[in-house]
Design a protein around this motif. Sequence first.
Motif, PDB file in Angstrom:
ATOM      1  N   ASN A 145      39.586  51.059  13.915  1.00  0.00           N
ATOM      2  CA  ASN A 145      38.871  52.123  13.206  1.00  0.00           C
ATOM      3  C   ASN A 145      39.254  53.536  13.638  1.00  0.00           C
ATOM      4  O   ASN A 145      38.698  54.503  13.125  1.00  0.00           O
ATOM      5  N   SER A 146      40.164  53.656  14.574  1.00  0.00           N
ATOM      6  CA  SER A 146      40.698  54.969  14.949  1.00  0.00           C
ATOM      7  C   SER A 146      42.158  54.777  15.320  1.00  0.00           C
ATOM      8  O   SER A 146      42.489  53.942  16.170  1.00  0.00           O
ATOM      9  N   ARG A 147      43.017  55.544  14.667  1.00  0.00           N
ATOM     10  CA  ARG A 147      44.452  55.412  14.948  1.00  0.00           C
ATOM     11  C   ARG A 147      45.150  56.743  14.724  1.00  0.00           C
ATOM     12  O   ARG A 147      44.685  57.588  13.963  1.00  0.00           O
ATOM     13  N   LEU A 148      46.262  56.883  15.404  1.00  0.00           N
ATOM     14  CA  LEU A 148      47.117  58.055  15.223  1.00  0.00           C
ATOM     15  C   LEU A 148      48.198  57.675  14.222  1.00  0.00           C
ATOM     16  O   LEU A 148      48.784  56.595  14.323  1.00  0.00           O
TER      17      LEU A 148
ATOM     18  N   ALA B  55      43.308  59.146  12.106  1.00  0.00           N
ATOM     19  CA  ALA B  55      42.600  58.528  10.988  1.00  0.00           C
ATOM     20  C   ALA B  55      41.418  57.769  11.566  1.00  0.00           C
ATOM     21  O   ALA B  55      41.592  56.834  12.353  1.00  0.00           O
ATOM     22  N   VAL B  56      40.200  58.184  11.204  1.00  0.00           N
ATOM     23  CA  VAL B  56      38.981  57.637  11.791  1.00  0.00           C
ATOM     24  C   VAL B  56      38.077  57.103  10.687  1.00  0.00           C
ATOM     25  O   VAL B  56      37.790  57.803   9.715  1.00  0.00           O
ATOM     26  N   ASN B  57      37.605  55.869  10.856  1.00  0.00           N
ATOM     27  CA  ASN B  57      36.677  55.251   9.919  1.00  0.00           C
ATOM     28  C   ASN B  57      35.269  55.766  10.207  1.00  0.00           C
ATOM     29  O   ASN B  57      34.815  55.716  11.347  1.00  0.00           O
ATOM     30  N   ASP B  58      34.561  56.237   9.189  1.00  0.00           N
ATOM     31  CA  ASP B  58      33.195  56.729   9.408  1.00  0.00           C
ATOM     32  C   ASP B  58      32.176  55.589   9.512  1.00  0.00           C
ATOM     33  O   ASP B  58      31.017  55.805   9.885  1.00  0.00           O
ATOM     34  N   CYS B  59      32.572  54.373   9.166  1.00  0.00           N
ATOM     35  CA  CYS B  59      31.725  53.176   9.277  1.00  0.00           C
ATOM     36  C   CYS B  59      30.395  53.321   8.532  1.00  0.00           C
ATOM     37  O   CYS B  59      29.367  52.795   8.959  1.00  0.00           O
ATOM     38  N   VAL B  60      30.414  54.037   7.409  1.00  0.00           N
ATOM     39  CA  VAL B  60      29.208  54.213   6.610  1.00  0.00           C
ATOM     40  C   VAL B  60      29.379  53.435   5.303  1.00  0.00           C
ATOM     41  O   VAL B  60      30.363  53.651   4.592  1.00  0.00           O
ATOM     42  N   PRO B  61      28.516  52.530   4.947  1.00  0.00           N
ATOM     43  CA  PRO B  61      27.294  52.142   5.645  1.00  0.00           C
ATOM     44  C   PRO B  61      27.563  51.240   6.849  1.00  0.00           C
ATOM     45  O   PRO B  61      26.724  51.096   7.737  1.00  0.00           O
TER      46      PRO B  61
ATOM     47  N   CYS C 220      31.339  49.460   9.103  1.00  0.00           N
ATOM     48  CA  CYS C 220      32.789  49.693   9.224  1.00  0.00           C
ATOM     49  C   CYS C 220      33.621  49.037   8.124  1.00  0.00           C
ATOM     50  O   CYS C 220      34.572  49.640   7.638  1.00  0.00           O
ATOM     51  N   ALA C 221      33.256  47.829   7.716  1.00  0.00           N
ATOM     52  CA  ALA C 221      34.047  47.150   6.686  1.00  0.00           C
ATOM     53  C   ALA C 221      33.994  47.891   5.351  1.00  0.00           C
ATOM     54  O   ALA C 221      34.905  47.777   4.535  1.00  0.00           O
ATOM     55  N   GLU C 222      32.954  48.668   5.127  1.00  0.00           N
ATOM     56  CA  GLU C 222      32.806  49.425   3.894  1.00  0.00           C
ATOM     57  C   GLU C 222      33.030  50.923   4.099  1.00  0.00           C
ATOM     58  O   GLU C 222      32.852  51.715   3.179  1.00  0.00           O
ATOM     59  N   GLY C 223      33.389  51.307   5.315  1.00  0.00           N
ATOM     60  CA  GLY C 223      33.549  52.718   5.643  1.00  0.00           C
ATOM     61  C   GLY C 223      34.771  53.356   5.002  1.00  0.00           C
ATOM     62  O   GLY C 223      35.608  52.695   4.390  1.00  0.00           O
ATOM     63  N   THR C 224      34.876  54.658   5.193  1.00  0.00           N
ATOM     64  CA  THR C 224      35.976  55.451   4.657  1.00  0.00           C
ATOM     65  C   THR C 224      36.733  56.093   5.811  1.00  0.00           C
ATOM     66  O   THR C 224      36.121  56.619   6.744  1.00  0.00           O
ATOM     67  N   PHE C 225      38.057  56.050   5.734  1.00  0.00           N
ATOM     68  CA  PHE C 225      38.866  56.714   6.758  1.00  0.00           C
ATOM     69  C   PHE C 225      38.999  58.191   6.411  1.00  0.00           C
ATOM     70  O   PHE C 225      39.237  58.554   5.264  1.00  0.00           O
ATOM     71  N   HIS C 226      38.823  59.026   7.416  1.00  0.00           N
ATOM     72  CA  HIS C 226      38.990  60.468   7.281  1.00  0.00           C
ATOM     73  C   HIS C 226      40.124  60.895   8.206  1.00  0.00           C
ATOM     74  O   HIS C 226      40.283  60.338   9.299  1.00  0.00           O
TER      75      HIS C 226
END
Length: 145
Positions: free
Chosen positions: A60-63, A83-89, A91-97
């Motif tokens: 869920n976090s990578r360079l 690139a970081v997953n917000d895990c909302v709602p 992690c599997a449904e989260g969005t990477f920012h």
Amino acid sequence: MRAAVTLCAAAALAVPLGTASAAPPAERTAQQSRDPVLVDCSSRPDVRPAAFVLACGDGNSRLVSMQWSRWDAEAAAGRGTNAVNDCVPYCAEGTFHSYPVTVRLDRPQAWEKDPGERHYTRITLTYTDGRPDGSPRTVTHPLWD
């Protein structure tokens, strides 16, 4: 006959080249270099990787898009994107920012898996334009062995 001799000569030259290039580029570079390596989640050494997973358990976090300006016996420095997953709602449904970062690797030490090889043991990320919620502008983490 001349074509057969030329073909055999070309094949003889290609065999050593094929064997030499059979190793993945990062491993070949690490073996040729005495500079420290960056050890990834699978315990593989790498030099100047374009990408690196920071959260080995879930990714869920990578360079990504890393470009290195320094890589030597004391430290490495580069720029890229975290690139970081917000895990909302969750992690599997989260969005990477994506957040631009500068990256510093330092504190090289002998690598437990291969004591003849040194690896960086600390990473520092500095967010240059935005950052994940609750994250300080600069974060430092130990790296695994």
